[in-house]
Design an enzyme around this catalytic site. Structure first.
Site, PDB file in Angstrom:
ATOM      1  N   HIS A 177       0.835  -1.214   0.000  1.00 22.18           N
ATOM      2  CA  HIS A 177       0.000   0.000   0.000  1.00 22.18           C
ATOM      3  C   HIS A 177       0.870   1.265   0.000  1.00 22.18           C
ATOM      4  O   HIS A 177       0.891   2.003  -0.963  1.00 22.18           O
ATOM      5  CB  HIS A 177      -1.026   0.040   1.146  1.00 22.18           C
ATOM      6  CG  HIS A 177      -1.849  -1.197   1.247  1.00 22.18           C
ATOM      7  ND1 HIS A 177      -2.597  -1.675   0.197  1.00 22.18           N
ATOM      8  CD2 HIS A 177      -2.021  -2.097   2.279  1.00 22.18           C
ATOM      9  CE1 HIS A 177      -3.208  -2.797   0.571  1.00 22.18           C
ATOM     10  NE2 HIS A 177      -2.871  -3.077   1.818  1.00 22.18           N
TER      11      HIS A 177
ATOM     12  N   ASP B 139      -4.655  -8.534  -3.338  1.00 19.69           N
ATOM     13  CA  ASP B 139      -4.928  -8.320  -1.923  1.00 19.69           C
ATOM     14  C   ASP B 139      -6.182  -9.048  -1.427  1.00 19.69           C
ATOM     15  O   ASP B 139      -6.147 -10.241  -1.174  1.00 19.69           O
ATOM     16  CB  ASP B 139      -5.003  -6.799  -1.674  1.00 19.69           C
ATOM     17  CG  ASP B 139      -4.982  -6.430  -0.203  1.00 19.69           C
ATOM     18  OD1 ASP B 139      -5.022  -7.340   0.639  1.00 19.69           O
ATOM     19  OD2 ASP B 139      -4.931  -5.230   0.114  1.00 19.69           O
TER      20      ASP B 139
HETATM   21  C1  NGQ Z   1      -5.279  -7.958   6.016  1.00 20.01           C
HETATM   22  N1  NGQ Z   1      -5.885  -6.125   4.571  1.00 20.01           N
HETATM   23  O1  NGQ Z   1      -4.356  -8.355   6.714  1.00 20.01           O
HETATM   24  O2  NGQ Z   1      -6.006  -8.734   5.402  1.00 20.01           O
HETATM   25  C2  NGQ Z   1      -5.495  -6.476   5.913  1.00 20.01           C
HETATM   26  C3  NGQ Z   1      -6.543  -6.043   6.886  1.00 20.01           C
HETATM   27  C4  NGQ Z   1      -5.264  -5.140   8.838  1.00 20.01           C
HETATM   28  C5  NGQ Z   1      -5.597  -4.908   4.114  1.00 20.01           C
HETATM   29  N2  NGQ Z   1      -4.897  -4.131   4.833  1.00 20.01           N
HETATM   30  C6  NGQ Z   1      -6.160  -6.218   8.324  1.00 20.01           C
HETATM   31  N3  NGQ Z   1      -6.008  -4.532   2.920  1.00 20.01           N
HETATM   32  O3  NGQ Z   1      -4.599  -4.437   8.085  1.00 20.01           O
HETATM   33  O4  NGQ Z   1      -5.215  -5.013  10.069  1.00 20.01           O
HETATM   34 ZN    ZN Z   2      -3.047  -7.193   2.618  1.00 18.73          ZN
END
Ligand code: NGQ
Ligand code: ZN
Length: 443
Positions: free
Chosen positions: A266, A317
């Site tokens: 990101h 993602d």
């Molecule tokens: C994840 N996803 O680990 O799947 C994360 C969400 C977080 C994104 N950041 C959970 N898009 O970042 O705490």
């Molecule tokens: Zn992720």
């Protein structure tokens, strides 16, 4: 085995009438201006397969199921609660079935390698499985069954937030200390069996791992792909400033050995100094434009980063959608909306070509893979694009695929195996019905 392409995207651009010979998992020879060999598979346009540098395969299981508004203002953080509810239910067999669906769809989209950022480690009650790599093995099985190359990225996740704050109950399947994480890494290293597979690692984020833990991981596992989610949400930047006195990327630049093995997932919210710091370090920005739009993250500062030769790749993602063209389209269109201009992600000439070639290079770097190319000795990871109008204009083909209509992925070879024909993975029916059974039970 021979492929004959009317046009092929070689390292120095499009070439015509290209004969490509495959031998096992590699490309044996590439001859432009050649006649078709008898028995060759004939394709219109041939391009290298794209690396998908960031996937959470299990999240494919709820694609499209979080697009309704709750009572509060919905946000990344309310989405995350729903994601945790799903994550807490997935068994090893279910992981295998959902990951196979995601990976078959990635191949159908033109991705031939996936970086699986894997943190669903433990049993649903949070206790480790008898085999600590139980869930990783299901990822390996799905990759092998579908044919996609894998860069496995076991995730180190120890805390619930900055501070460090204790992990919440919804995070119980993710958690490791340094010793148990080390055992997971050893076990994965011993059991990845295909020559194309790689092992990296990933502290989840500065919320899930402290800067000291991140440094320790980088020292313990040098030279491996090293991924981390960073600066995705404004709240994360504010919390990091409040606790550490520095912004997330600033903290990594100051205190961690950022370099070409690193991939910053990101990296949305950046100051000019952070943009310059990432570009100078040689780390890859792991952009996931469709998920970033879906979650309301913000817009990556692409013009500034690209002007400093910053490296980037693309990832699907959350797997809410799985599309090479879709990610590259969103990357460019978000820039046009933000900057009120056109053709932003290119310095000169075709935007589609600049995006595609940049994401091939950066994606491969982030996943410790050879740069995908149609050249003798390269892995036979190839995508045939079909143009129903058969416009004799290879130069615009990538633009028409990413921004226009009609171009689609027809064939895909992964490690020399013809896994997608006529747009369909060879095991699509079996994989879809297995995933359907699982998802009816889970949702
Ligand atoms: C994840 N996803 O680990 O799947 C994360 C969400 C977080 C994104 N950041 C959970 N898009 O970042 O705490
Ligand atoms: Zn992720």
């Amino acid at each position: 085995m021979w492929i004959h392409a009317e046009a092929a995207f070689l390292a120095d651009g499009w070439a015509r009438d290209v004969a490509v010979r495959l031998d096992g998992g590699a490309i044996a020879s590439v001859t432009p201006g050649a006649a078709a060999e008898p028995g060759a598979t004939r394709v219109q346009a041939l391009a290298p397969g794209m690396p998908n540098l960031h996937s959470h395969a299990f999240q494919r299981g709820f694609s499209g199921l979080t697009e309704w508004r709750g009572q509060s203002r919905d946000s990344f953080w309310t989405w995350r609660e729903m994601m945790y509810r799903f994550a807490l239910q997935v068994s090893p067999d279910e992981m295998d079935a959902v990951a196979a669906l995601a990976y078959a769809e990635m191949l159908e989209a033109g991705f031939t390698r996936v970086g699986e950022f894997h943190y669903l480690h433990h049993d649903t009650n949070g206790s480790p499985y008898a085999d600590p790599a139980e869930m990783s093995l299901r990822i390996f099985a799905a990759a092998e069954a579908t044919g996609i190359a894998l860069t496995h990225l076991p995730v180190f996740y120890a805390h619930g937030g900055f501070g460090p704050a204790p992990a919440g109950d919804g995070q119980r399947r993710f958690l490791h200390g340094p010793d148990s994480f080390g055992r997971l890494m050893e076990s994965c290293a011993a059991r990845l069996s295909r020559p194309q597979d790689r092992l990296g690692l990933a502290p989840h984020s500065l919320r899930g791992a402290t800067i000291e833990e991140i440094r320790e991981l980088a020292e313990t596992w040098p030279g491996r792909p090293f991924h981390i989610h960073v600066a995705e949400q404004v709240k994360e930047v504010e919390d990091c400033l409040a606790h550490a006195g520095a912004r997330p990327v600033e903290l990594l630049l100051d205190r961690a050995p950022l370099g070409p093995d690193w991939c910053l997932i990101h990296a949305t919210h950046l100051t000019p100094a952070e943009i310059a710091g990432i570009a100078a370090s040689g780390a890859v920005a792991g952009l996931c434009p469709v998920t970033e739009a879906n979650l309301g993250d913000g817009i990556f500062p692409a013009p500034e980063f690209l002007a400093q030769a910053g490296r980037f790749g693309i990832g699907t993602d959350s797997n809410v959608a799985i599309s090479v063209a879709g990610e590259l389209n969103m990357l460019e269109y978000s820039q046009r909306l933000a900057h009120r201009g056109r053709n932003i992600c290119t310095q000169d000439g075709s935007t589609g070509r600049a995006l595609f070639a940049g994401a091939l290079r950066g994606g491969a770097q982030a996943l410790a893979a050879p740069v995908p190319q149609i050249a003798a000795g390269a892995p036979a990871d190839l995508v045939a694009l079909d143009d129903p109008l058969a416009l004799d204009q290879a130069d615009s083909l990538l633009d028409r695929w990413i921004f226009g209509r009609g171009i689609h992925v027809r064939d895909v070879w992964a490690a020399g195996v013809h896994v997608v024909r006529d747009g369909q993975h060879r095991d699509r029916d079996r994989i879809v019905s297995a995933a359907a059974r699982v998802l009816r039970a889970l949702s």
